[in-house]
Design an enzyme around this catalytic site. Structure first.
Site, mmCIF file in Angstrom:
data_model
loop_
_atom_site.group_PDB
_atom_site.id
_atom_site.type_symbol
_atom_site.label_atom_id
_atom_site.label_comp_id
_atom_site.label_asym_id
_atom_site.label_seq_id
_atom_site.Cartn_x
_atom_site.Cartn_y
_atom_site.Cartn_z
ATOM 1 N N ASP A 15 8.361 -60.733 -53.395
ATOM 2 C CA ASP A 15 9.645 -60.900 -52.712
ATOM 3 C C ASP A 15 10.720 -61.056 -53.780
ATOM 4 O O ASP A 15 10.463 -61.577 -54.864
ATOM 5 C CB ASP A 15 9.606 -62.142 -51.818
ATOM 6 C CG ASP A 15 10.632 -62.083 -50.708
ATOM 7 O OD1 ASP A 15 10.238 -61.943 -49.534
ATOM 8 O OD2 ASP A 15 11.854 -62.159 -51.011
ATOM 9 N N VAL A 43 14.857 -69.640 -19.881
ATOM 10 C CA VAL A 43 16.283 -69.661 -20.186
ATOM 11 C C VAL A 43 16.714 -68.346 -20.854
ATOM 12 O O VAL A 43 17.903 -68.066 -20.998
ATOM 13 C CB VAL A 43 16.616 -70.889 -21.067
ATOM 14 C CG1 VAL A 43 15.674 -70.959 -22.263
ATOM 15 C CG2 VAL A 43 18.041 -70.921 -21.548
ATOM 16 N N GLY A 44 15.740 -67.515 -21.223
ATOM 17 C CA GLY A 44 16.059 -66.223 -21.841
ATOM 18 C C GLY A 44 15.191 -66.000 -23.064
ATOM 19 O O GLY A 44 14.815 -66.952 -23.733
ATOM 20 N N LEU A 102 8.833 -49.844 -30.779
ATOM 21 C CA LEU A 102 10.059 -50.149 -30.036
ATOM 22 C C LEU A 102 9.745 -50.243 -28.547
ATOM 23 O O LEU A 102 10.228 -51.131 -27.839
ATOM 24 C CB LEU A 102 11.125 -49.070 -30.266
ATOM 25 C CG LEU A 102 11.715 -48.922 -31.656
ATOM 26 C CD1 LEU A 102 12.855 -47.923 -31.634
ATOM 27 C CD2 LEU A 102 12.211 -50.246 -32.196
ATOM 28 N N GLN A 162 15.558 -58.265 -28.917
ATOM 29 C CA GLN A 162 16.921 -57.753 -28.792
ATOM 30 C C GLN A 162 17.189 -56.656 -29.825
ATOM 31 O O GLN A 162 17.742 -55.602 -29.508
ATOM 32 C CB GLN A 162 17.918 -58.899 -28.937
ATOM 33 C CG GLN A 162 19.349 -58.400 -28.975
ATOM 34 C CD GLN A 162 20.334 -59.461 -28.563
ATOM 35 O OE1 GLN A 162 20.095 -60.225 -27.642
ATOM 36 N NE2 GLN A 162 21.449 -59.516 -29.246
ATOM 37 N N ASN A 188 13.075 -57.212 -44.226
ATOM 38 C CA ASN A 188 13.805 -57.415 -42.971
ATOM 39 C C ASN A 188 14.660 -56.199 -42.617
ATOM 40 O O ASN A 188 15.153 -55.497 -43.491
ATOM 41 C CB ASN A 188 14.643 -58.696 -43.016
ATOM 42 C CG ASN A 188 15.212 -58.986 -44.383
ATOM 43 O OD1 ASN A 188 14.700 -58.514 -45.391
ATOM 44 N ND2 ASN A 188 16.294 -59.709 -44.413
ATOM 45 N N ALA A 233 6.879 -50.975 -27.026
ATOM 46 C CA ALA A 233 6.092 -52.159 -26.656
ATOM 47 C C ALA A 233 7.010 -53.368 -26.518
ATOM 48 O O ALA A 233 6.943 -54.114 -25.532
ATOM 49 C CB ALA A 233 5.014 -52.412 -27.706
ATOM 50 N N CYS A 249 12.803 -59.919 -32.722
ATOM 51 C CA CYS A 249 12.407 -58.537 -32.404
ATOM 52 C C CYS A 249 12.988 -57.945 -31.122
ATOM 53 O O CYS A 249 13.498 -56.837 -31.133
ATOM 54 C CB CYS A 249 10.886 -58.447 -32.328
ATOM 55 S SG CYS A 249 10.135 -58.563 -33.943
HETATM 56 C C1 UDX Z 1 7.368 -60.290 -30.009
HETATM 57 C C2 UDX Z 1 6.158 -59.465 -29.509
HETATM 58 O O1 UDX Z 1 5.411 -60.253 -28.571
HETATM 59 C C3 UDX Z 1 5.280 -59.037 -30.680
HETATM 60 O O2 UDX Z 1 4.239 -58.199 -30.224
HETATM 61 C C4 UDX Z 1 6.137 -58.293 -31.700
HETATM 62 O O3 UDX Z 1 5.353 -57.942 -32.840
HETATM 63 C C5 UDX Z 1 7.316 -59.138 -32.138
HETATM 64 O O4 UDX Z 1 8.084 -59.545 -30.991
HETATM 65 P P1 UDX Z 1 7.749 -62.809 -30.750
HETATM 66 O O5 UDX Z 1 9.197 -62.468 -30.637
HETATM 67 O O6 UDX Z 1 7.255 -63.463 -31.995
HETATM 68 O O7 UDX Z 1 6.852 -61.487 -30.574
HETATM 69 O O8 UDX Z 1 7.311 -63.770 -29.538
HETATM 70 P P2 UDX Z 1 7.030 -63.532 -27.981
HETATM 71 O O9 UDX Z 1 5.854 -64.359 -27.622
HETATM 72 O O10 UDX Z 1 6.945 -62.114 -27.612
HETATM 73 O O11 UDX Z 1 8.284 -64.206 -27.279
HETATM 74 C C6 UDX Z 1 9.593 -63.666 -27.360
HETATM 75 C C7 UDX Z 1 10.539 -64.453 -26.486
HETATM 76 O O12 UDX Z 1 10.258 -64.254 -25.104
HETATM 77 C C8 UDX Z 1 10.467 -65.965 -26.695
HETATM 78 O O13 UDX Z 1 11.762 -66.495 -26.667
HETATM 79 C C9 UDX Z 1 9.656 -66.450 -25.510
HETATM 80 O O14 UDX Z 1 9.921 -67.779 -25.172
HETATM 81 C C10 UDX Z 1 10.142 -65.494 -24.431
HETATM 82 N N1 UDX Z 1 9.192 -65.341 -23.319
HETATM 83 C C11 UDX Z 1 7.947 -64.814 -23.528
HETATM 84 C C12 UDX Z 1 9.588 -65.679 -22.024
HETATM 85 O O15 UDX Z 1 10.707 -66.140 -21.802
HETATM 86 N N2 UDX Z 1 8.711 -65.481 -20.982
HETATM 87 C C13 UDX Z 1 7.462 -64.957 -21.168
HETATM 88 O O16 UDX Z 1 6.736 -64.799 -20.165
HETATM 89 C C14 UDX Z 1 7.065 -64.613 -22.479
HETATM 90 P P1 ADP Z 2 10.352 -60.369 -41.030
HETATM 91 O O1 ADP Z 2 10.453 -61.277 -39.832
HETATM 92 O O2 ADP Z 2 10.590 -58.909 -40.686
HETATM 93 O O3 ADP Z 2 9.096 -60.570 -41.820
HETATM 94 P P2 ADP Z 2 11.856 -61.951 -42.946
HETATM 95 O O4 ADP Z 2 13.338 -62.072 -43.084
HETATM 96 O O5 ADP Z 2 11.042 -63.129 -42.542
HETATM 97 O O6 ADP Z 2 11.596 -60.711 -41.974
HETATM 98 O O7 ADP Z 2 11.233 -61.448 -44.340
HETATM 99 C C1 ADP Z 2 11.682 -60.361 -45.065
HETATM 100 C C2 ADP Z 2 11.562 -60.681 -46.567
HETATM 101 O O8 ADP Z 2 11.806 -59.485 -47.305
HETATM 102 C C3 ADP Z 2 12.560 -61.700 -47.077
HETATM 103 O O9 ADP Z 2 11.854 -62.778 -47.678
HETATM 104 C C4 ADP Z 2 13.405 -60.930 -48.121
HETATM 105 O O10 ADP Z 2 13.744 -61.739 -49.259
HETATM 106 C C5 ADP Z 2 12.448 -59.830 -48.520
HETATM 107 N N1 ADP Z 2 13.102 -58.637 -49.074
HETATM 108 C C6 ADP Z 2 14.111 -57.906 -48.553
HETATM 109 N N2 ADP Z 2 14.418 -56.846 -49.343
HETATM 110 C C7 ADP Z 2 13.567 -56.904 -50.410
HETATM 111 C C8 ADP Z 2 13.364 -56.088 -51.576
HETATM 112 N N3 ADP Z 2 14.090 -54.985 -51.781
HETATM 113 N N4 ADP Z 2 12.414 -56.471 -52.437
HETATM 114 C C9 ADP Z 2 11.662 -57.562 -52.231
HETATM 115 N N5 ADP Z 2 11.785 -58.361 -51.161
HETATM 116 C C10 ADP Z 2 12.724 -58.045 -50.254
#
Ligand code: UDX
Ligand code: ADP
Ligand code: UDX
EC number: 1.1.1.22
Length: 476
Positions: A32, A266-267, A217, A274, A86, A219, A272
C-alpha cells in the site's frame, strides 16, 4: 508462485489473509502507498475491524503473508498481481457524483507498466465499471517493454464487511473473467488454481471480462434493490396496519424470492451499493439507455427517501422540534460487526437532527470517535464544523450516551444493543422517553411496557402510545 496485491484495504486485506491461510505454497505480499496502513497491518491493532481477521493474520503474517510499502520489489517479484485499490465516485469533472474515479486503478496500472521486468497476470479486484479491465490493458500494453507479456483478468470480490472471513472461506462462487484467447484461458486457469486450494471447482465460474465486471455491479444492484423494495413497503405498512416483518416473511417463503436481504431498515449504506448503482446508471446513460438508468436510479432514490423519512419521523414525534434536545444515537457503522462508516445511514440521521438544532450523544462499539467527527464535519454534511463539534459528544459506553436524553435512536443492529438494560436506560432518560428503532431488533412490546414511546420501521405503534397516554395500557 508469488502474488502481490496493491491496496491493503477492506477488500485486499481480508482477501490476501484468507488466500495465505489456504495456500501455504504461495507467498503473498500486500502493498500500500500508505505507510501508516502498512504499519497497522504489521502491528497488534489491524487497520480494519473484521471478525476472525486477527487470528488469520497472526497465523500467516511473516510466514507466507507480508505487508510492505516496497511496491516496486513486490511488483517485480510477483507472477500475479491483484489490484484492489479504492474506486470512489468521482467528485468533480465529467460523470461527477456518478462515474467511478479510476485514478487509483490507473496509477496502479502505470506503476506495474513501469516496474515489471517479466510476464505478469494482472487481476482487477476493485469494483470498477464495465470495460475497466480494458483500460488497464491499454495502459499496460501501450507501455509494454519488449519480451514482457501481460494478461488481464477481472475477478470481482463478493465479500460483505462484518462477515468477510466466512464469505471468503465459503464463497458461493468465485468469478473470473478473462480474454477469449489461448493465453487468456491459461491466465484464468492459473488464478483458478489458487482458489481451488479451498473452493470447489464447480463454484469457480469463468466468463468473458465484460460479463464478469457487469455481474459484480448487477449483484450489488440486485441486493440493494431488494432492500429498497422492502423499505418502500415499510412506508405502506406504517400507513396501514400491516407489519413489514410479517410481509417480508410471507414473501420470502416463496422459494423463487427467498428470505435473505429483506430486512427493512433505516436505509442501506456501505462503500459498494450506492457507488456501484451510480456506476451502472452512468454506464446506461452513456450507452443511451435512459429507461434502464431511470429504473436503477429509483433504488437510490428510495434509499434516500427512507433515510429522510426515518429522520423526519423522529422530529415529528418529538413535538416537531428537536432544538436543544439531547438525542442518543446508538450505532454509527453502516452495519454491525464493522467499524466502517462509509455511506452509513447514521450520517443522514445525525445531519438532519443537527440541522434542526439537536445535541447528539453518539455511541458505537467499533467506530473510532475521530471517524464520527470527520464524517459529521465533512463539507458535504455541514457548513459549520465548529457548531457540529459543539453539538456532538462521543461516548465509550451506551449508558452514558443515553443519560438525560429525550430520545434514543438506534441506527446500527449491533447485537449488544438487544441486551441493554432498558429499564435502567428508561430511568436515566427525560420523559416522555422515545425509542426509534431503525433496525427492528428490539423487543418493542417490552419497551412499551417499561414506558417508552416506540417507533420503528414498517410498523405503526401510535395506537399503543395513544392508549397509554389515556391510561389504558399500564406502565411497568
Ligand atoms: C455488499 C455486498 O453484500 C457484497 O457482496 C459486496 O461485495 C460488497 O457490498 P457490504 O456493503 O459489506 O456488502 O454489506 P451488506 O451486508 O451487503 O450490507 C449493505 C447495507 O445494506 C448495510 O447498511 C446493511 O445494514 C443493509 N441491509 C442489508 C439492510 O438494510 N437490509 C438487509 O436485509 C440487508
Ligand atoms: P476497498 O474497500 O475497496 O478495499 P480501501 O479504501 O479500504 O478500499 O482500500 C484501498 C487501499 O488502496 C487504500 O489503503 C489506499 O491507500 C490503497 N491505494 C490506492 N492507490 C494505491 C496505489 N496506487 N498504490 C498502492 N496503494 C494504493
Ligand atoms: C404469477 C405468480 O408466479 C403466481 O405466484 C401468482 O399466484 C400469479 O401470478 P403466473 O402469472 O401464472 O403466476 O405465471 P409466472 O410463472 O409467474 O409468469 C408470469 C410472466 O412472467 C410470464 O409471462 C412469464 O413468461 C414471465 N417470466 C417469468 C419471465 O419473463 N421471466 C422469468 O424468469 C419468469
Amino acid at each position: 508462485m508469488k502474488v502481490c496485491c496493491i491496496g491493503a484495504g477492506y477488500v485486499g486485506g481480508p482477501t490476501c489473509a484468507v488466500m495465505a491461510l489456504k495456500c501455504p505454497d504461495i507467498t503473498i505480499t500486500l502493498v500500500d502507498k500508505s505507510a501508516e496502513r502498512i504499519a497497522q497491518w504489521n502491528s497488534e491493532k489491524l487497520p480494519i475491524y473484521e471478525p476472525g481477521l486477527d487470528e488469520v493474520v497472526k497465523k500467516c503474517r511473516n510466514v507466507n503473508l507480508f505487508f510492505s510499502t516496497d511496491i516496486n520489489t513486490a511488483i517485480k517479484e510477483a507472477d500475479l498481481i491483484f489490484i484492489s485499490v479504492n474506486t470512489p465516485t468521482k467528485t468533480c469533472g465529467s460523470g461527477k457524483g456518478r462515474a467511478a474515479d479510476l485514478k487509483y486503478v490507473e496509477s496502479a496500472a502505470r506503476m506495474i507498466a513501469e516496474i515489471a521486468q517479466s510476464n505478469k497476470i494482472v487481476v482487477e479486484k476493485s469494483t470498477v465499471p464495465v470495460r475497466a479491465a480494458e483500460s488497464i490493458m491499454h495502459i499496460l500494453r501501450a507501455n509494454q517493454k519488449p519480451g514482457i507479456h501481460y494478461d488481464i483478468l477481472s475477478n470481482p470480490e463478493f465479500l460483505a464487511e462484518g462477515t468477510a472471513i466466512n464469505d471468503l472461506l465459503n464463497a458461493d462462487r468465485v468469478l473470473i473473467g478473462g480474454e477469449e484467447t489461448p493465453e487468456g484461458h491459461q491466465a484464468v486457469e492459473k488464478l483458478s488454481w489458487i482458489y481451488e486450494h479451498w473452493i470447489p471447482k464447480k463454484n469457480i465460474l469463468t466468463t468473458n471480462t465484460w460479463s464478469s465486471e457487469l455481474s459484480k455491479l448487477a449483484a450489488n444492484a440486485f441486493l440493494a434493490q431488494r432492500i429498497s423494495s422492502i423499505n418502500s413497503l415499510s412506508a405502506v405498512c406504517e400507513a396501514t396496519g400491516a407489519d413489514v416483518s410479517e410481509v417480508a416473511r410471507a414473501v420470502g417463503l416463496d422459494s423463487r424470492i427467498g428470505s435473505k436481504f429483506l430486512q427493512a431498515s433505516v436505509g442501506f449504506g456501505g462503500s459498494c451499493f450506492q457507488k456501484d448503482i451510480l456506476n451502472l446508471i452512468y454506464i446506461c446513460e452513456n450507452l443511451n439507455l435512459p429507461e434502464v438508468a431511470a429504473y436503477w436510479q429509483q433504488v437510490i432514490d428510495m434509499n434516500d427517501y427512507q433515510k429522510r423519512r426515518f429522520s423526519q419521523k423522529i422530529i415529528e414525534s418529538l413535538f416537531n422540534t428537536v432544538s436543544d434536545k439531547r438525542i442518543a444515537i446508538l450505532g454509527f457503522a453502516f452495519k454491525k460487526n464493522t467499524g466502517d462508516t462509509r455511506e452509513t445511514a447514521a450520517i443522514t440521521v445525525c445531519q438532519t437532527l443537527l440541522e434542526e438544532g439537536a445535541k447528539l450523544d453518539i455511541y458505537d462499539p467499533k467506530v473510532e470517535p475521530e471517524q464520527i467527527i470527520d464524517d459529521l464535519t465533512h463539507p458535504s454534511v455541514t457548513e459549520s464544523p465548529e457548531n457540529v463539534k459543539k453539538a456532538v459528544q462521543i461516548h465509550s459506553d451506551p449508558y452514558s450516551a443515553v443519560r438525560a436524553t429525550h430520545a434514543l435512536v438506534l441506527c446500527t443492529e449491533w447485537d449488544e444493543f438487544v441486551d441493554l438494560d432498558y429499564k435502567r436506560i428508561y430511568q436515566s432518560m427525560m420523559k416522555p422517553a422515545y425509542i426509534f428503532d431503525g433496525r427492528k431488533i428490539l423487543d418493542h412490546e417490552r419497551l412499551q411496557q417499561i414506558g417508552f414511546h416506540v417507533q420503528t420501521i414498517g410498523k405503526k405503534y401510535q395506537r399503543a402510545g395513544l392508549l397509554r397516554s389515556w391510561g389504558i395500557v399500564p406502565q411497568l
